[in-house]
Design a protein around this motif. Structure first.
Motif, mmCIF file in Angstrom:
data_model
loop_
_atom_site.group_PDB
_atom_site.id
_atom_site.type_symbol
_atom_site.label_atom_id
_atom_site.label_comp_id
_atom_site.label_asym_id
_atom_site.label_seq_id
_atom_site.Cartn_x
_atom_site.Cartn_y
_atom_site.Cartn_z
ATOM 1 N N ASP A 153 29.583 18.738 35.517
ATOM 2 C CA ASP A 153 30.439 18.653 36.784
ATOM 3 C C ASP A 153 30.628 19.717 37.602
ATOM 4 O O ASP A 153 31.212 20.886 36.797
ATOM 5 C CB ASP A 153 32.078 17.935 36.437
ATOM 6 N N TYR A 154 30.239 20.082 38.725
ATOM 7 C CA TYR A 154 30.222 21.367 39.579
ATOM 8 C C TYR A 154 31.607 20.977 40.346
ATOM 9 O O TYR A 154 31.813 20.282 41.020
ATOM 10 C CB TYR A 154 29.115 21.427 40.409
ATOM 11 N N VAL A 155 32.553 22.135 39.974
ATOM 12 C CA VAL A 155 34.004 21.945 40.360
ATOM 13 C C VAL A 155 34.083 23.090 41.728
ATOM 14 O O VAL A 155 35.384 23.020 41.981
ATOM 15 C CB VAL A 155 34.930 22.057 39.261
ATOM 16 N N GLY A 156 33.339 23.885 41.742
ATOM 17 C CA GLY A 156 33.827 25.116 42.495
ATOM 18 C C GLY A 156 34.401 26.150 41.910
ATOM 19 O O GLY A 156 34.423 26.470 40.664
ATOM 20 N N LEU A 194 38.203 31.431 41.268
ATOM 21 C CA LEU A 194 38.675 32.486 41.920
ATOM 22 C C LEU A 194 39.084 32.256 43.290
ATOM 23 O O LEU A 194 40.054 32.948 43.585
ATOM 24 C CB LEU A 194 37.546 33.643 41.899
ATOM 25 N N MET A 195 38.694 31.178 43.910
ATOM 26 C CA MET A 195 39.070 30.963 45.248
ATOM 27 C C MET A 195 40.688 30.253 45.462
ATOM 28 O O MET A 195 41.367 30.722 46.275
ATOM 29 C CB MET A 195 38.231 30.088 45.892
ATOM 30 N N ASP A 196 40.862 30.104 44.217
ATOM 31 C CA ASP A 196 42.137 29.507 44.000
ATOM 32 C C ASP A 196 43.126 30.614 44.101
ATOM 33 O O ASP A 196 44.271 30.705 44.665
ATOM 34 C CB ASP A 196 42.406 28.556 42.804
ATOM 35 N N ALA A 197 42.802 31.444 43.071
ATOM 36 C CA ALA A 197 43.660 32.800 43.123
ATOM 37 C C ALA A 197 43.659 33.575 44.342
ATOM 38 O O ALA A 197 44.784 33.921 44.938
ATOM 39 C CB ALA A 197 43.198 33.614 42.054
ATOM 40 N N ILE A 198 42.536 33.489 44.816
ATOM 41 C CA ILE A 198 42.398 34.641 46.192
ATOM 42 C C ILE A 198 43.361 33.731 47.521
ATOM 43 O O ILE A 198 44.124 34.489 48.201
ATOM 44 C CB ILE A 198 41.210 34.721 46.606
ATOM 45 N N ALA A 199 43.290 32.395 47.390
ATOM 46 C CA ALA A 199 44.028 31.645 48.507
ATOM 47 C C ALA A 199 45.333 31.695 48.135
ATOM 48 O O ALA A 199 46.130 31.691 49.302
ATOM 49 C CB ALA A 199 43.488 30.113 48.298
ATOM 50 N N LEU A 245 28.362 35.400 50.750
ATOM 51 C CA LEU A 245 28.782 35.222 49.486
ATOM 52 C C LEU A 245 30.034 34.160 49.505
ATOM 53 O O LEU A 245 29.965 33.276 48.885
ATOM 54 C CB LEU A 245 29.218 36.449 48.651
ATOM 55 N N SER A 246 30.997 34.280 50.332
ATOM 56 C CA SER A 246 32.083 33.712 50.782
ATOM 57 C C SER A 246 31.448 31.937 51.092
ATOM 58 O O SER A 246 32.446 30.972 50.432
ATOM 59 C CB SER A 246 32.921 34.146 51.774
ATOM 60 N N GLU A 247 30.605 31.972 51.608
ATOM 61 C CA GLU A 247 29.806 30.653 51.992
ATOM 62 C C GLU A 247 29.391 29.944 50.882
ATOM 63 O O GLU A 247 29.667 28.872 50.565
ATOM 64 C CB GLU A 247 28.764 30.776 53.072
ATOM 65 N N GLY A 282 35.272 27.058 48.996
ATOM 66 C CA GLY A 282 36.780 27.313 49.193
ATOM 67 C C GLY A 282 37.473 26.775 48.035
ATOM 68 O O GLY A 282 36.987 26.709 46.958
ATOM 69 N N ALA A 283 38.813 26.837 48.154
ATOM 70 C CA ALA A 283 39.850 26.678 47.093
ATOM 71 C C ALA A 283 39.833 25.126 46.509
ATOM 72 O O ALA A 283 39.368 24.397 47.168
ATOM 73 C CB ALA A 283 41.230 27.089 47.394
ATOM 74 N N GLY A 284 40.496 25.004 45.426
ATOM 75 C CA GLY A 284 40.667 23.749 44.684
ATOM 76 C C GLY A 284 39.856 23.441 43.591
ATOM 77 O O GLY A 284 39.935 22.030 42.861
ATOM 78 N N ALA A 285 39.316 24.372 43.048
ATOM 79 C CA ALA A 285 38.413 23.989 41.572
ATOM 80 C C ALA A 285 39.716 23.647 40.408
ATOM 81 O O ALA A 285 39.222 22.918 39.778
ATOM 82 C CB ALA A 285 37.720 25.547 41.493
ATOM 83 N N SER A 286 40.561 24.556 40.318
ATOM 84 C CA SER A 286 41.728 24.186 39.301
ATOM 85 C C SER A 286 42.223 22.673 39.489
ATOM 86 O O SER A 286 42.076 22.100 38.399
ATOM 87 C CB SER A 286 42.700 25.425 39.351
#
Length: 369
Positions: free
Chosen positions: A156-159, A162-167, A346-348, A352-356
């Motif tokens: 499963d690819y979940v994103g 790190l984007m959760d922490a940064i968001a 890189l950001s693209e 975005g956030a939401g992996a966790s």
């Protein structure tokens, strides 16, 4: 339900803490026990062993501590069996966690893996071991899905978490005042979270200071290491040290020297120009060169499939190279604008956030089937 989590490094502690939030959002009565750090404990996990006691870096260092590691494995297995979780959740940290996965699977426990070991980088045959012992793998890079397809293993690819922490990060407007920083622009030093990393790289990073007297040097310190590792830099006045405030430091930094690891990706996603630094024992490095099958060590470059940030490894990590690279990536330097454009791309790619929360939902869903 009862969940047993194992993270063996600082980054794993961060991702584990956010995963606990994600699981609890889908299972409000969840109970957590495991190995990790302060952040996971703060989210309500009963902490068995702190990662500061288990983090060994490099092949030689692991060999030298085999007896200690064997003791930790024995302790962990006994604790898992005693707790009898509904799910065992392993977070990266492959040398330890793959052994626990095999053990847990043989005892009939449900095994989940969050953040795949970098089996695509070296010893790819470990993918077969993962397929045999892990019920569900949650990966954070899109290319990992295709890698595991070669082994007929659906993941499963979940994103990227790190984007959760940064968001969730909001810069402290009083950061400079709280840490008695002056008005000069800042070069941040992120020497790592292991003792070997501090010893191996911080002195070399600081050799550049005399070439950038208009800048203030600030070290990102971590409290899980003895303060004596940093005392010499405080007493000499070479740099200021701020503890457990890396994102705040990066939010005011003009550039950073960063030890290879998750921090290189965090620095890039926070849009700070950086040079990647890495040094280990000669034996560990020689072994790694023979085994590693990827062109870069930095996650930034691996994701972009190009050298967007310079990697200075072993003998290349020296004063002259560091000074030359810093001059080029600081505002006005010849590489600055290109690195910023690469960071946008890189950001693209990272998303975005939401992996966790996504991963937490999938774990609860799979357990409910």
């Amino acid at each position: 339900m009862k969940y047993y989590l194992i993270a063996g490094e600082r980054s794993g502690d961060l991702h584990g803490s956010n995963l606990i939030k994600g699981i609890r959002a889908n299972d409000p009565h969840a109970e957590f026990r495991g190995w990790g750090g302060d952040m996971m404990e703060a989210e309500g996990m009963s902490l068995v062993t702190h990662y500061k006691d288990t983090a060994f870096m490099g092949f030689l260092e692991v060999v030298m501590n085999l007896r200690t590691i064997t003791g930790f494995l024995k302790k962990c297995k006994a604790d898992v069996l005693d707790y009898q979780p509904d799910a065992l959740i392993l977070i990266d940290y492959p040398g330890f966690n793959l052994r626990i996965a095999s053990f847990a699977k043989s005892r009939g426990l449900k095994v989940f893996y969050y953040i795949s070991p970098k089996v695509w980088a070296w010893n790819q045959k470990r993918a077969w071991k993962i397929k045999a012992n892990v019920d569900h793998m949650f990966v954070i890079f899109p290319f990992e899905v295709d890698f595991y397809k070669k082994y007929d293993y659906k993941v499963d690819y979940v994103g990227n978490p790190l984007m959760d922490a940064i968001a969730a990060f909001s810069p402290d407007p009083d950061f400079r005042r709280k840490h008695n920083l002056d008005d000069r622009p800042i070069i941040a030093l992120l020497p790592g979270s292991r003792k070997q990393e501090i010893i191996g790289m911080l002195d070399t990073m600081l050799t550049t200071q005399k070439h950038f007297s208009d800048y203030q040097y600030v070290i990102a310190g971590v409290k899980n290491l003895p303060s004596t590792l940093y005392d010499q830099y405080l007493s000499s006045g070479k740099a200021v040290i701020v503890y457990e405030s890396t994102y705040d430091l990066l939010s005011v930094a003009d550039a950073a020297l960063v030890t290879s690891g998750t921090a290189t990706l965090e620095t890039a996603l926070l849009k700070v120009p950086e040079v990647v630094c890495y040094r280990t024992s000669a034996i560990s490095y020689a072994l790694a060169k023979r085994l590693i099958r990827i062109p870069f060590i930095s996650l930034v470059n691996l994701i972009l499939e190009k050298e967007a940030v310079r990697e200075l490894i072993q003998d290349e990590l020296n004063e002259g190279n560091l000074v030359a690279e810093l001059k080029q990536i600081l505002p006005g330097g010849s590489k600055h604008e290109q690195q910023m454009r690469d960071y946008e791309r890189l950001s693209e790619l990272v998303g975005g956030a939401g992996a966790s929360e996504h991963t937490g939902g999938l774990i609860v869903q799979y357990l409910s089937k």
